[in-house]
Structures are given as C-alpha cells and as structure tokens.
Scaffold this motif. Structure first.
Motif, PDB file in Angstrom:
ATOM      1  N   ARG A 189       0.837  -1.200   0.000  1.00 15.82           N
ATOM      2  CA  ARG A 189       0.000   0.000   0.000  1.00 15.82           C
ATOM      3  C   ARG A 189       0.874   1.254   0.000  1.00 15.82           C
ATOM      4  O   ARG A 189       2.050   1.212   0.406  1.00 15.82           O
ATOM      5  CB  ARG A 189      -0.950  -0.021   1.189  1.00 15.82           C
ATOM      6  N   LEU A 190       0.266   2.366  -0.444  1.00 10.53           N
ATOM      7  CA  LEU A 190       0.990   3.635  -0.496  1.00 10.53           C
ATOM      8  C   LEU A 190       0.461   4.540   0.612  1.00 10.53           C
ATOM      9  O   LEU A 190      -0.757   4.699   0.744  1.00 10.53           O
ATOM     10  CB  LEU A 190       0.794   4.305  -1.853  1.00 10.53           C
ATOM     11  N   GLY A 191       1.373   5.099   1.389  1.00  4.04           N
ATOM     12  CA  GLY A 191       0.966   5.964   2.494  1.00  4.04           C
ATOM     13  C   GLY A 191       0.119   5.173   3.471  1.00  4.04           C
ATOM     14  O   GLY A 191       0.389   3.998   3.749  1.00  4.04           O
ATOM     15  N   SER A 192      -0.962   5.783   3.970  1.00  2.29           N
ATOM     16  CA  SER A 192      -1.812   5.118   4.969  1.00  2.29           C
ATOM     17  C   SER A 192      -2.621   3.985   4.355  1.00  2.29           C
ATOM     18  O   SER A 192      -3.086   3.096   5.059  1.00  2.29           O
ATOM     19  CB  SER A 192      -2.783   6.140   5.573  1.00  2.29           C
ATOM     20  N   GLY A 193      -2.827   4.031   3.034  1.00  4.84           N
ATOM     21  CA  GLY A 193      -3.666   3.026   2.367  1.00  4.84           C
ATOM     22  C   GLY A 193      -5.147   3.318   2.531  1.00  4.84           C
ATOM     23  O   GLY A 193      -5.989   2.630   1.959  1.00  4.84           O
ATOM     24  N   ARG A 194      -5.490   4.350   3.316  1.00  9.94           N
ATOM     25  CA  ARG A 194      -6.922   4.642   3.538  1.00  9.94           C
ATOM     26  C   ARG A 194      -7.503   5.532   2.444  1.00  9.94           C
ATOM     27  O   ARG A 194      -8.692   5.762   2.382  1.00  9.94           O
ATOM     28  CB  ARG A 194      -7.120   5.323   4.904  1.00  9.94           C
ATOM     29  N   GLN A 195      -6.629   6.085   1.563  1.00 10.86           N
ATOM     30  CA  GLN A 195      -7.102   7.000   0.519  1.00 10.86           C
ATOM     31  C   GLN A 195      -7.921   6.248  -0.529  1.00 10.86           C
ATOM     32  O   GLN A 195      -7.575   5.122  -0.883  1.00 10.86           O
ATOM     33  CB  GLN A 195      -5.925   7.756  -0.131  1.00 10.86           C
ATOM     34  N   GLU A 233      -7.350  -1.765  -0.164  1.00 10.92           N
ATOM     35  CA  GLU A 233      -8.169  -2.780  -0.852  1.00 10.92           C
ATOM     36  C   GLU A 233      -7.608  -3.062  -2.243  1.00 10.92           C
ATOM     37  O   GLU A 233      -7.539  -4.203  -2.682  1.00 10.92           O
ATOM     38  CB  GLU A 233      -9.627  -2.311  -0.974  1.00 10.92           C
ATOM     39  N   PHE A 234      -7.234  -1.980  -2.937  1.00 13.95           N
ATOM     40  CA  PHE A 234      -6.689  -2.128  -4.284  1.00 13.95           C
ATOM     41  C   PHE A 234      -5.427  -3.002  -4.244  1.00 13.95           C
ATOM     42  O   PHE A 234      -5.248  -3.916  -5.047  1.00 13.95           O
ATOM     43  CB  PHE A 234      -6.377  -0.752  -4.880  1.00 13.95           C
ATOM     44  N   THR A 235      -4.561  -2.707  -3.281  1.00 16.80           N
ATOM     45  CA  THR A 235      -3.292  -3.425  -3.144  1.00 16.80           C
ATOM     46  C   THR A 235      -3.540  -4.911  -2.891  1.00 16.80           C
ATOM     47  O   THR A 235      -2.921  -5.775  -3.523  1.00 16.80           O
ATOM     48  CB  THR A 235      -2.486  -2.811  -1.973  1.00 16.80           C
ATOM     49  N   SER A 279     -27.542   7.251 -13.813  1.00 17.05           N
ATOM     50  CA  SER A 279     -28.938   7.682 -14.023  1.00 17.05           C
ATOM     51  C   SER A 279     -29.282   7.709 -15.511  1.00 17.05           C
ATOM     52  O   SER A 279     -30.447   7.592 -15.877  1.00 17.05           O
ATOM     53  CB  SER A 279     -29.280   8.996 -13.300  1.00 17.05           C
ATOM     54  N   ALA A 280     -28.265   7.772 -16.377  1.00 17.28           N
ATOM     55  CA  ALA A 280     -28.538   7.683 -17.825  1.00 17.28           C
ATOM     56  C   ALA A 280     -28.625   6.226 -18.285  1.00 17.28           C
ATOM     57  O   ALA A 280     -28.848   5.963 -19.463  1.00 17.28           O
ATOM     58  CB  ALA A 280     -27.447   8.412 -18.606  1.00 17.28           C
ATOM     59  N   GLY A 281     -28.396   5.286 -17.348  1.00 13.24           N
ATOM     60  CA  GLY A 281     -28.574   3.869 -17.671  1.00 13.24           C
ATOM     61  C   GLY A 281     -27.384   3.202 -18.325  1.00 13.24           C
ATOM     62  O   GLY A 281     -27.540   2.146 -18.957  1.00 13.24           O
ATOM     63  N   TYR A 282     -26.179   3.779 -18.176  1.00  8.13           N
ATOM     64  CA  TYR A 282     -25.020   3.107 -18.771  1.00  8.13           C
ATOM     65  C   TYR A 282     -24.774   1.768 -18.049  1.00  8.13           C
ATOM     66  O   TYR A 282     -24.600   1.742 -16.829  1.00  8.13           O
ATOM     67  CB  TYR A 282     -23.744   3.986 -18.703  1.00  8.13           C
ATOM     68  N   PRO A 283     -24.742   0.657 -18.782  1.00 14.14           N
ATOM     69  CA  PRO A 283     -24.543  -0.648 -18.144  1.00 14.14           C
ATOM     70  C   PRO A 283     -23.049  -0.966 -17.949  1.00 14.14           C
ATOM     71  O   PRO A 283     -22.396  -1.426 -18.882  1.00 14.14           O
ATOM     72  CB  PRO A 283     -25.188  -1.627 -19.147  1.00 14.14           C
ATOM     73  N   PHE A 284     -22.531  -0.690 -16.768  1.00 14.56           N
ATOM     74  CA  PHE A 284     -21.098  -0.934 -16.523  1.00 14.56           C
ATOM     75  C   PHE A 284     -20.760  -2.404 -16.743  1.00 14.56           C
ATOM     76  O   PHE A 284     -21.487  -3.293 -16.295  1.00 14.56           O
ATOM     77  CB  PHE A 284     -20.727  -0.534 -15.092  1.00 14.56           C
ATOM     78  N   LEU A 285     -19.655  -2.654 -17.428  1.00 16.46           N
ATOM     79  CA  LEU A 285     -19.178  -4.022 -17.616  1.00 16.46           C
ATOM     80  C   LEU A 285     -18.482  -4.514 -16.346  1.00 16.46           C
ATOM     81  O   LEU A 285     -18.560  -5.686 -16.000  1.00 16.46           O
ATOM     82  CB  LEU A 285     -18.176  -4.071 -18.784  1.00 16.46           C
ATOM     83  N   TYR A 286     -17.790  -3.603 -15.663  1.00 18.42           N
ATOM     84  CA  TYR A 286     -17.027  -3.973 -14.467  1.00 18.42           C
ATOM     85  C   TYR A 286     -17.339  -2.973 -13.359  1.00 18.42           C
ATOM     86  O   TYR A 286     -16.851  -1.855 -13.365  1.00 18.42           O
ATOM     87  CB  TYR A 286     -15.515  -3.966 -14.759  1.00 18.42           C
ATOM     88  N   ARG A 287     -18.175  -3.412 -12.407  1.00 20.55           N
ATOM     89  CA  ARG A 287     -18.529  -2.550 -11.281  1.00 20.55           C
ATOM     90  C   ARG A 287     -17.537  -2.755 -10.134  1.00 20.55           C
ATOM     91  O   ARG A 287     -17.217  -1.835  -9.398  1.00 20.55           O
ATOM     92  CB  ARG A 287     -19.947  -2.874 -10.788  1.00 20.55           C
ATOM     93  N   GLU A 288     -17.073  -4.014  -9.978  1.00 16.24           N
ATOM     94  CA  GLU A 288     -16.202  -4.375  -8.850  1.00 16.24           C
ATOM     95  C   GLU A 288     -14.771  -4.561  -9.349  1.00 16.24           C
ATOM     96  O   GLU A 288     -14.551  -5.061 -10.459  1.00 16.24           O
ATOM     97  CB  GLU A 288     -16.660  -5.700  -8.233  1.00 16.24           C
ATOM     98  N   LEU A 289     -13.816  -4.218  -8.487  1.00 20.67           N
ATOM     99  CA  LEU A 289     -12.405  -4.268  -8.884  1.00 20.67           C
ATOM    100  C   LEU A 289     -11.920  -5.686  -9.199  1.00 20.67           C
ATOM    101  O   LEU A 289     -11.174  -5.890 -10.169  1.00 20.67           O
ATOM    102  CB  LEU A 289     -11.546  -3.659  -7.763  1.00 20.67           C
ATOM    103  N   GLY A 290     -12.336  -6.670  -8.394  1.00 21.79           N
ATOM    104  CA  GLY A 290     -11.831  -8.046  -8.566  1.00 21.79           C
ATOM    105  C   GLY A 290     -12.049  -8.548  -9.989  1.00 21.79           C
ATOM    106  O   GLY A 290     -11.087  -8.919 -10.683  1.00 21.79           O
TER     107      GLY A 290
END
Ligand SMILES: NC(=O)c1ccc[n+]([C@@H]2O[C@H](COP(=O)([O-])OP(=O)(O)OC[C@H]3O[C@@H](n4cnc5c(N)ncnc54)[C@H](OP(=O)(O)O)[C@@H]3O)[C@@H](O)[C@H]2O)c1
Length: 299
Positions: A189-195, A233-235, A279-290
């Motif tokens: 992680r970078l710095g505190s990792g809480r960012q 979390e990203f790390t 709200s415009a209804g864009y269907p995200f392909l990837y909502r979660e990082l994993g």
C-alpha cells in the motif's frame, strides 16, 4: 457516423478508435505524429494542439468529436511539465472549439476528456458531478479545460465533460507503472492506504464514450466504476490476482520524495461516484475491482 478523435494514439484513444471501427463508424484521428496508421476507415490528420487550429477537413461533415489529447500527467511536475499539462489541454481545447465553430457543417457533439482531478483530494467525502471543484493545480487545469470545451455549446453542440478516474487496462496507464513492483513481490500500500481510488476498466471508458455519442448525456459525467476502493483494498486485490505478496508498504514521505508534487495523485483520496452515467442507464461491464483485474490479467 464519422467521429474525429484526438489523442487517438493514446492508452484510451487507440482502444476507442478500434471499437468505433468495429461499430462500423469512420474515424478521423488527429495526431502530432504522421507515421501512425490504424487500418481501414481511419484517416490520420496532423494536428499539434498547442500550435493552432486543426485543419478544416477534420471538422467538416463530422458527426462528433472525442477530445482525449493531452500531455501525460503521471510524471514529475516540473514548472515546464506543468505548463505542458495545462497548455496541451486548455489551449488545445480552445483551438479545437474554434475550429468546430468555424466549420461549414459543424459536428453535433463534443465529448471532451477531463479528470476526477477536478474534485481535488477530499478524504471520505462522496463526490458526484454536483460536487464543487477542489483546489490546487489539477482542479485548476480541469476547471479551465472543461470551460474551454463548454464554449462549444455556443456553436450549438452537445458537450460532455468526461471526468475520468484511474483507467485500468493492459499495456499502459496506472497499472503498467505499478506492475513491476507487484510482480517482483515488493508491492504494497501507499501511504496510509486509507485514501480512496476511483478507478474504471478501460473497456468501460470506451463503453461510456460510445454510449455518450448517442445518448442525451451533457455536462460533467464521472467516468469511474460505481465501487471505488481504498488503496489498501486495491493493493490486496491486485496482489491476490497476481498471486504475489504485497507486504512492503511505501510510506507517504518516500512516495513524496520519489514523485514530488505529483505524489498527490496516489496519496490523495478521491471517492467519486458515476451518478450521471448510472442515471442515464449506462450498463457498466465492471462494477467491482476483482472481476476487472481478473479480466485484465485473464486469471
Ligand atoms: N488514463 C487515465 O488513467 C486517465 C485518468 C484521468 C484522465 N485521463 C485523461 O484522458 C485523456 C486520455 O488519456 P490517455 O491515458 O489515453 O492519455 P495518453 O495515453 O497519455 O495519450 C494522450 C494522447 O495525447 C497526445 N499528447 C501527448 N502529449 C501531448 C502534448 N504535450 N500536447 C498535445 N498532445 C499530446 C498524444 O497523441 P499524439 O502523440 O498522437 O498527438 C497521446 O497519445 C487524457 O487527456 C487524460 O488526461 C486519463
């Protein structure tokens, strides 16, 4: 449709050009390079954004313009680099908009890149398109850049300012910079990792741009996934997808010593939500990082 794309040789641009081509559109790619080619249905036209207006032929009988060009931000910010970051975006956009306004048959739509840097660094505050800009170099650049694009509304264009988050994809962008350390097992992680980090899969940036070409979105649109993560979390997620340990945190002072003022970009916190896209209804392909990282590394 015929779409003019600036920054077409870049990390996002080259994916966009290919997707537009696959969709059956004709593309005019504006570039400072003359030695690039993209294949059928893509014409390359020379343009140096800070030097002057793009040629008439790149604006005439074009339906939409997607403006992505700009000096890379992820480098040490010397005074000269800061000038290039600002001028390539603000002056470049002004020149582009003047050419659009002067066209005999101007395009109907301008989609102009901006960045979540617009909001500055705001801890745990949830940021949407309604949030005020932050303070400092990046917010100032983004405000001026968006204002320059907004001038195209006077010529009757629908203008969208895409406030893009950290784009994750193969072969470039932020991941490419992080990977050597993670692959060597010395990531952390970078710095505190809480960012908070507001990320988006490259396929979703391209998807959102294609969506915004035809849907009635206008004004600021956050191009980020609906689920931002903290740096810790990203790390963890990146290390797990790569099956490597991530046990070497980099303290904030070390990151600041290495990257100078630009270190804000990785140590600062931005918890941005894509309210307008959702709200415009864009269907995200990837909502979660994993799943996004597993797709990128095909694991
Ligand atoms: N990638 C991200 O994570 C991210 C995050 C937030 C915002 N954005 C914004 O989204 C846009 C596209 O991002 P990207 O990652 O695709 O950018 P990129 O890979 O750095 O490419 C942008 C393109 O801009 C042109 N360019 C580079 N330096 C320039 C300069 N000094 N003056 C004029 N043009 C210059 C280059 O095209 P030619 O050499 O062909 O002229 C380059 O291919 C950028 O404006 C960026 O700031 C990206």
């Amino acid at each position: 449709m015929t779409v003019t794309v600036t920054g077409a040789t870049g990390f996002v641009g080259r994916r966009l050009v290919e997707a537009l081509r696959q969709d059956g559109h004709t593309v005019v790619a504006l570039s400072r390079r003359t030695n690039v080619s993209f294949g059928p249905n893509v014409a390359v036209v020379y343009w140096e954004p800070v030097a002057g207006l793009p040629p008439d032929e790149s604006m005439h009988r074009v339906d939409a313009v997607v403006h992505l060009a700009g000096e890379p931000v992820a480098q040490r910010w010397t005074p000269e680099v800061k000038r290039r970051i600002r001028d390539s975006r603000v002056l470049g956009t002004r020149h582009l908009v003047r050419a659009i306004a002067a066209a005999r048959r101007p395009p109907a739509t301008l989609l102009c890149a901006s960045a979540v840097g617009y909001y500055g660094f705001r801890g745990d505050e949830i940021l949407t398109e309604q949030s005020a800009p932050g303070q400092g170099f990046l917010p100032e650049v983004c405000v001026a850049w968006e204002q320059a694009a907004h001038e195209a509304t006077a010529a009757g264009l629908r203008v969208v300012n895409l406030r893009i988050g950290v784009v994750l994809g193969e072969g470039g962008g932020a991941l490419e910079k992080m990977l050597p350390a993670f692959r060597a097992g010395v990531g952390g992680r970078l710095g505190s990792g809480r960012q908070w980090m507001s990320w988006i899969h490259a396929d979703d940036v391209v998807g959102l741009i294609r969506y915004a070409l035809t849907q009635p979105l206008r004004g600021p649109v956050n191009a980020v996934s609906p689920v931002p993560v903290t740096n810790s979390e990203f790390t963890r997620e990146l290390a797990s997808v790569l099956r490597r340990p991530a046990i070497f945190p980099a303290p904030g002072f070390a990151v600041r010593a290495l990257f100078g003022e630009m270190s804000q970009m990785v140590l600062g916190s931005q918890r941005v939500l894509p309210a307008a896209a959702e709200s415009a209804g864009y269907p995200f392909l990837y909502r979660e990082l994993g799943p996004a990282l597993r797709d990128i590394f095909r694991s």
